[in-house]
Design an enzyme around this catalytic site. Sequence first.
Site, PDB file in Angstrom:
ATOM      1  N   CYS B 131       0.816  -1.222   0.000  1.00 31.73           N
ATOM      2  CA  CYS B 131       0.000   0.000   0.000  1.00 31.73           C
ATOM      3  C   CYS B 131       0.852   1.277   0.000  1.00 31.73           C
ATOM      4  O   CYS B 131       0.389   2.346  -0.386  1.00 31.73           O
ATOM      5  CB  CYS B 131      -0.968  -0.012   1.162  1.00 31.73           C
ATOM      6  SG  CYS B 131      -0.244  -0.551   2.714  1.00 31.73           S
ATOM      7  N   HIS B 421      53.920   5.072  35.473  1.00 28.06           N
ATOM      8  CA  HIS B 421      53.521   6.252  36.256  1.00 28.06           C
ATOM      9  C   HIS B 421      53.937   6.074  37.691  1.00 28.06           C
ATOM     10  O   HIS B 421      53.791   4.981  38.244  1.00 28.06           O
ATOM     11  CB  HIS B 421      52.008   6.438  36.252  1.00 28.06           C
ATOM     12  CG  HIS B 421      51.400   6.395  34.896  1.00 28.06           C
ATOM     13  ND1 HIS B 421      51.132   5.227  34.243  1.00 28.06           N
ATOM     14  CD2 HIS B 421      50.989   7.400  34.093  1.00 28.06           C
ATOM     15  CE1 HIS B 421      50.597   5.504  33.071  1.00 28.06           C
ATOM     16  NE2 HIS B 421      50.495   6.813  32.963  1.00 28.06           N
ATOM     17  N   THR B 456      55.165  16.452  37.129  1.00 32.71           N
ATOM     18  CA  THR B 456      54.002  17.292  36.857  1.00 32.71           C
ATOM     19  C   THR B 456      53.354  17.596  38.203  1.00 32.71           C
ATOM     20  O   THR B 456      53.023  16.677  38.956  1.00 32.71           O
ATOM     21  CB  THR B 456      53.002  16.545  35.961  1.00 32.71           C
ATOM     22  OG1 THR B 456      53.698  16.194  34.769  1.00 32.71           O
ATOM     23  CG2 THR B 456      51.797  17.413  35.614  1.00 32.71           C
TER      24      THR B 456
END
Lengths: 128, 511
Positions: B131, B421, B456
Amino acid sequence: MKAWLRFSTSIVNKSVISDIMKLFDIDFNILKADITPRGGKMLVEIDGPQASESISYMEDKGIEVTPILKVVKKDTDKCLECGACVSLCPVEAISILDDWDIDIDNQKCIGCGFCISSCPTQAIALME
Amino acid sequence: MKTIEEINQKIKNGDAVVVTAAEMTLIAKDKDIKTVAEEIDVVTTGTFGAMCSSGVFFNFGHSDPPIKMNKTYLNGVEAYSGLAAVDAYLGATQPNHDLDIGLDYGGAHVIEDLVRGKEINLMTEAYGTDCYPLKKIKAPITLENINQATMVNPRNCYQNYAAATNSTQETLYTYLGTLLPNYGNVTYSSAGELSPLLNDPYFQTIGIGTRIFLCGSAGYIIGEGTQHFTEAERHHGVPITPSGTLMLKGDLKKMDSDFVRGATMPSYGPTLFVGAGIPIPILNEDIALRTSISDEDIGCKIFDYGVPRRTRPVIKETNYQELKSGKIEINGREVPTSPLSSYKRAVKVAEELKKWIQKGEFLLSNPVDLLPNKGQLVKPLNIIKPPKMVCDIERKPVIITHPTDPVKEVAKKLVDNDINHLPVVDKNGKLKGIVTSWDIADAVARGKTKLEEVMTKKVIIAREDEPVDIIARRIDKNDISGLPIIDKDNKVKGMITAEDISRLIGKKNNK
């Protein structure tokens, strides 16, 4: 007064700025600078008795000087007066007026651009 | 005592007394409330703020041959079309499908452009049926040439809202705007004494079917909004945290772009600025008293948006008079404030609505049902797998170093322990910095020997009670590979690295 100074590649290696400070009686404050070997620009505030002489000197040496009345411009159609920018200004150049309009004091503005990137409707632009 | 019918008759006769909520506050300062209740008939309220839970239902009309729209885009912004063939719902916060445009032009911007009369590109795909055979169409649309454009906002006009600040070291981009580090600013978004639901805090007059001002034309309240909450702590009768909400409906075709605008909260996303105003009939003294509330009597809590959890810590309790002054004190420091919602336009909304009523163009409506004013709670969403926390990560021995340690020794420590680290601590175990294997290589290359010179000092940290997902975002945002885990006394408890997180995810998937 505030002005944009533009440097071409050919003059980035010349010490014009330190020369004008030695030669003229001026107050010179760099608000913003972005200069690489390929040239660049600087937003400065120049005042003092010999400000105009120092500008002529810089122009003679090849720096393009564009005096500006406004550092930033607010588009009043886009601005919703929401006030998001007010608390972000590092020099308190933005304020809410009595009628709740938003005012930018271009005398105080140092052109950091934080209000520009934070405006929800992109209503503020840097005058270049 | 008055009735809505009596007030409407006055409006029709042109002798109703209408004031804005801000004017009402001033009037009630000088007169006793009994006289005020007799004299004033209607109080108009207004707000103009970012309301994310907004959107528009469309019916585009049928093409020939017809199509059953399945994936639908308006100027590149997806609208949900899992409805009947040519119906769709465009949400205000939907980002652009084109990643280069992304958050800069989303659903809210499409809505504004439609209201401004601009042409919008409709692009839609379908799977095709007997349709509805078409599989793809493109069509230019305007507000005028489509059947319906009905704004339906599931949650608007929040009764009060949180104010925000940020305790962390980084700038945060939130739905409450840009928040500067170290409590650098405070943002808030309620219109305070002019705000609709703060003027009728127990919903005595506001309900389903109440006719209101919505984006420049008449709209309706169709019920309580999503997340409607009635049990918040109250001061002077008004909730001091986000509470009641409204679901609103209006006709986009009649709206005015002065009162509806698309916007983008930076690095957060598109949102719609909605102008809404509710008329409150002054039926009795109690309603008159409620509408005369002033900014200083409306409380508000400032929350720390630096903690991205469902429950955020309260930093301070304040009120709208203080927030609107532009400065507020936090931890002994004066901090600037930003409103986010436009008070100027909120006043304009209330004034405009007042004008409509005074001219007899807008009558008040009796609600079909009042909004729930008690027993409404907000439930949390409980997820199946609880989020992994930093403390859930497998414990490794805490390896640390001191600022005075020679670089060579630090290098040995990194190699011996096979790590990249190393947190640097003082003699009390408190964090002073961080050093990576790259920093050590750099120190060797430059001939530096003292750790203090290469470490740091401004360290991005993780806390034990934080979810790992938040740490993963922090690693990405700061372009780092590991963070020291610290406790509330700033003492180092270990390290969490990008590798730990990948391993955790890998393990989860393998199970």
